[in-house]
Design a protein around this motif. Sequence first.
Motif, mmCIF file in Angstrom:
data_model
loop_
_atom_site.group_PDB
_atom_site.id
_atom_site.type_symbol
_atom_site.label_atom_id
_atom_site.label_comp_id
_atom_site.label_asym_id
_atom_site.label_seq_id
_atom_site.Cartn_x
_atom_site.Cartn_y
_atom_site.Cartn_z
ATOM 1 N N UNK A 33 5.673 -8.245 26.000
ATOM 2 C CA UNK A 33 6.237 -6.990 26.497
ATOM 3 C C UNK A 33 6.113 -5.913 25.426
ATOM 4 N N UNK A 35 7.885 -2.235 24.511
ATOM 5 C CA UNK A 35 8.996 -1.342 24.790
ATOM 6 C C UNK A 35 8.913 -0.126 23.884
ATOM 7 N N UNK A 45 10.852 -0.311 29.100
ATOM 8 C CA UNK A 45 9.719 -1.216 29.186
ATOM 9 C C UNK A 45 8.476 -0.409 29.567
ATOM 10 N N UNK A 48 3.999 -5.163 30.593
ATOM 11 C CA UNK A 48 4.044 -6.525 30.127
ATOM 12 C C UNK A 48 2.883 -7.354 30.653
ATOM 13 N N UNK A 91 8.624 -1.489 20.277
ATOM 14 C CA UNK A 91 8.868 -2.910 20.078
ATOM 15 C C UNK A 91 7.907 -3.733 20.917
ATOM 16 N N UNK A 95 8.047 -14.096 25.118
ATOM 17 C CA UNK A 95 8.856 -15.239 25.547
ATOM 18 C C UNK A 95 7.939 -16.302 26.138
ATOM 19 N N UNK B 103 11.328 -8.648 34.823
ATOM 20 C CA UNK B 103 11.477 -7.977 33.539
ATOM 21 C C UNK B 103 12.938 -7.789 33.175
ATOM 22 N N UNK B 104 13.153 -7.486 31.914
ATOM 23 C CA UNK B 104 14.489 -7.197 31.418
ATOM 24 C C UNK B 104 14.788 -5.719 31.570
#
Lengths: 112, 116
Positions: A33, A35, A45, A48, A91, A95, B103-104
Motif C-alpha cells: 500500500x 499512503x 490511501x 495498493x 508511507x 501485509x 483496504x484500511x
Amino acid sequence: DAGVIQSPRHEVTEMGQEVTLRCKPISGHDYLFWYRQTMMRGLELLIYFNNNVPIDDSGMPEDRFSAKMPNASFSTLKIQPSEPRDSAVYFCATRKGEETQYFGPGTRLLVL
Amino acid sequence: AQKITQTQPGMFVQEKEAVTLDCTYDTSDPSYGLFWYKQPSSGEMIFLIYQGSYDQQNATEGRYSLNFQKARKSANLVISASQLGDSAMYFCAMRERQGGSEKLVFGKGMKLTVNP
C-alpha cells in the motif's frame, strides 16, 4: 527481520522536478500500500497492489502520480512533475494475506 | 460519510493512570477488522492492536486493550498505566471490503500527552 524499507527518508526538490519514492516490502508479504499523510487531509490511501498487480488506484490524486510494482520485492511511487501541494509524508505499508499491515518509516517530501 | 470517527482531538493524562481513546466506525460489511496505530513525534506508524468483527473476546496486547462494542460500533483503545513514551498521535483504522477492494480506512487521529 527487516521491516518495510523506504527510500529516501527525506527529499527536497523544486517544483516541476520528477520525484521517485521507493519501497521494499517485508519478505513474503503479498499486499503493498502507498499512503500520503498531510495535516489537512490526514492519512490517505493512494494505491495498493496484491501480488504485484494494482488493485485499487482510486486514491491517486491525478495523472502526475504513478506507481509500479515490477516484482514482489520492490515498488515505486513517482510524481512527475511535482508541485508544492505534493509536500507530505509518503508511507509504504505491506501485509501478508489478511494479517496485520506494517508501515515503513515514511518519506518526507518537500516540494519548493 | 466518515467511516472512522475519532472525536477527541487531544487528551492529557497523568503518568501511571489509565486512559481511553474513543473510536466509532460505520460499515455495512459483516466482516471487518479494527486496528489501532501509534505515531510518535518521530513519524513512524506503529501497530498496536487488532480486533476482528467476529472475535468474541476483546483484544489485549500488554498494556493495550480494545473495548469492542459491536452493537454501538465502537472500538475504544484503553491504555493502562500510561507512560511518558505513550505520548503520541493515535489512529483508529478499519479494514473493510468494498467490491473487489479491501483496504484500511483511517480516522483523523488524536493526540495523547502523558504528563509526569
